[in-house]
Scaffold this motif. Structure first.
Motif, PDB file in Angstrom:
ATOM      1  N   PRO A 200       0.985  -1.081  -0.105  1.00 12.93           N
ATOM      2  CA  PRO A 200      -0.604   0.169   0.130  1.00 12.93           C
ATOM      3  C   PRO A 200       1.113   1.208  -0.062  1.00 12.93           C
ATOM      4  N   THR A 201       0.403   2.687  -0.845  1.00 11.94           N
ATOM      5  CA  THR A 201       0.878   3.755  -0.523  1.00 11.94           C
ATOM      6  C   THR A 201       0.463   4.603  -0.642  1.00 11.94           C
ATOM      7  N   GLN A 202       0.418   5.695  -0.183  1.00 17.89           N
ATOM      8  CA  GLN A 202      -0.018   6.832   0.150  1.00 17.89           C
ATOM      9  C   GLN A 202       1.323   7.761  -0.147  1.00 17.89           C
ATOM     10  N   GLU A 203       0.044   9.057  -0.792  1.00 17.86           N
ATOM     11  CA  GLU A 203       1.825  10.508  -1.209  1.00 17.86           C
ATOM     12  C   GLU A 203       0.303  11.695  -1.004  1.00 17.86           C
ATOM     13  N   LEU A 204       1.714  12.270   0.195  1.00 15.32           N
ATOM     14  CA  LEU A 204       1.130  13.328   0.376  1.00 15.32           C
ATOM     15  C   LEU A 204       2.198  14.249  -0.146  1.00 15.32           C
ATOM     16  N   GLU A 205       1.229  15.582  -0.979  1.00 12.62           N
ATOM     17  CA  GLU A 205       1.931  16.794  -1.601  1.00 12.62           C
ATOM     18  C   GLU A 205       2.067  18.209  -0.836  1.00 12.62           C
ATOM     19  N   VAL A 206       3.603  18.720  -0.267  1.00  9.62           N
ATOM     20  CA  VAL A 206       3.708  19.652   0.292  1.00  9.62           C
ATOM     21  C   VAL A 206       3.349  21.082  -0.428  1.00  9.62           C
ATOM     22  N   LYS A 207       2.839  22.039   0.522  1.00 11.85           N
ATOM     23  CA  LYS A 207       2.309  23.224  -0.455  1.00 11.85           C
ATOM     24  C   LYS A 207       3.860  23.797   0.438  1.00 11.85           C
ATOM     25  N   ILE A 208       4.853  25.267  -0.795  1.00 17.78           N
ATOM     26  CA  ILE A 208       5.930  25.698  -0.358  1.00 17.78           C
ATOM     27  C   ILE A 208       5.647  26.411   1.133  1.00 17.78           C
ATOM     28  N   GLY A 209       4.115  26.652   1.879  1.00 17.57           N
ATOM     29  CA  GLY A 209       3.475  27.676   2.604  1.00 17.57           C
ATOM     30  C   GLY A 209       3.653  26.133   3.801  1.00 17.57           C
ATOM     31  N   GLY A 210       3.541  25.044   3.831  1.00 16.46           N
ATOM     32  CA  GLY A 210       3.516  23.758   5.067  1.00 16.46           C
ATOM     33  C   GLY A 210       3.076  23.051   5.184  1.00 16.46           C
ATOM     34  N   GLU A 211       1.570  23.658   3.717  1.00 20.95           N
ATOM     35  CA  GLU A 211      -0.105  22.426   4.209  1.00 20.95           C
ATOM     36  C   GLU A 211       0.787  21.487   2.973  1.00 20.95           C
ATOM     37  N   SER A 212      -0.324  20.213   3.291  1.00 21.48           N
ATOM     38  CA  SER A 212       0.414  19.382   2.539  1.00 21.48           C
ATOM     39  C   SER A 212      -1.706  18.896   2.592  1.00 21.48           C
ATOM     40  N   VAL A 213      -1.132  18.061   0.858  1.00 26.12           N
ATOM     41  CA  VAL A 213      -2.673  17.501   0.176  1.00 26.12           C
ATOM     42  C   VAL A 213      -2.521  16.179  -0.308  1.00 26.12           C
ATOM     43  N   GLU A 214      -3.538  15.202   0.117  1.00 29.48           N
ATOM     44  CA  GLU A 214      -2.886  13.793   0.203  1.00 29.48           C
ATOM     45  C   GLU A 214      -3.706  13.417  -1.385  1.00 29.48           C
ATOM     46  N   ARG A 215      -2.820  12.870  -2.751  1.00 29.87           N
ATOM     47  CA  ARG A 215      -2.141  12.738  -3.585  1.00 29.87           C
ATOM     48  C   ARG A 215      -3.329  11.083  -3.662  1.00 29.87           C
ATOM     49  N   LYS A 216      -4.275  10.627  -4.224  1.00 31.14           N
ATOM     50  CA  LYS A 216      -4.495   9.456  -5.365  1.00 31.14           C
ATOM     51  C   LYS A 216      -3.882   9.218  -5.996  1.00 31.14           C
TER      52      LYS A 216
END
Length: 216
Positions: A200-216
């Motif tokens: 199982p894999t999970q992806e998190l993309e981190v914005k320059i401002g420090g917030e994270s967004v989960e990607r599928k």
């Protein structure tokens, strides 16, 4: 009964975890990237966590909730303390196994800390930028790399060897939103595909401002 209790706006909450140390009852935890009340009986409703949230996601409301229970709070705190001291090896809530090195270029593919590990593969900028990085890394073995300065194909090859020689339970990839960082997730996906294992894999993309967004 109807009483005052903490409420967290999940839309506003970014999972930074700054509210958690201020809660003496340990009623708050980060769950799926958001702060949540573990149980209503642990929250006294006094709002010591108010003012510690940079997003303004915490408020006090009056709603139906079980009464605050000081005795259960003591049991809860004691249980948390014992669990961090006695749970062996790896689990979803266990402390990370001792590990060195952490750079993917240097780590051995047969390192003992990889066996039955939940792997966290991150861009080397992430721990500095991501506000709740440490809470996400609990219980995981961390390796870091930078696909801008290293070959993503070499990363994929190294990860493939790690997967071949160890029982990896899951992989979380955390990368920056900049284009060069996508090489990290490519390397993981390529390695998992070539290994033939269902990891199982999970992806998190981190914005320059420090917030994270989960990607599928």
């Amino acid at each position: 009964m109807k009483r005052k209790i903490v409420e967290i706006d999940e839309v506003l909450c970014n999972g930074c975890g700054q509210c958690i140390p201020s809660c003496a009852e340990q009623a708050l935890q980060i769950v799926d990237g958001k702060a949540k009340i573990v149980k209503d009986i642990y929250c006294d409703g006094l709002g010591a966590c108010l003012g510690h949230c940079p997003m303004g996601a915490i408020s006090i409301v009056e709603r139906e909730a079980e009464a605050f229970n000081q005795e259960e709070v003591h049991k809860h705190i004691n249980m948390q303390t014992v669990s961090t001291q006695t749970i062996p090896n790896i689990s979803l809530t266990a402390l990370r196994k001792s590990q060195w090195p952490i750079k993917i270029d240097l780590v051995s593919v047969k390192a003992p800390f990889f066996e039955n590990a939940e792997l966290l593969f991150v861009a080397d900028c992430v721990p500095v930028v991501l506000k709740n990085f440490h809470s996400l890394s609990v219980g995981k073995q961390v390796i870091i790399g930078c696909p801008k300065f290293n070959d993503a194909k070499a990363y994929a090859s190294k990860l493939l060897e790690i997967l071949k020689h160890n029982n990896i339970l899951s992989i979380m990839i955390i990368y920056m939103e900049v284009p060069c960082c996508t090489g990290l997730k490519w390397a993981v996906n390529k390695a998992v595909e070539e290994s033939g294992k269902k990891v199982p894999t999970q992806e998190l993309e981190v914005k320059i401002g420090g917030e994270s967004v989960e990607r599928k």
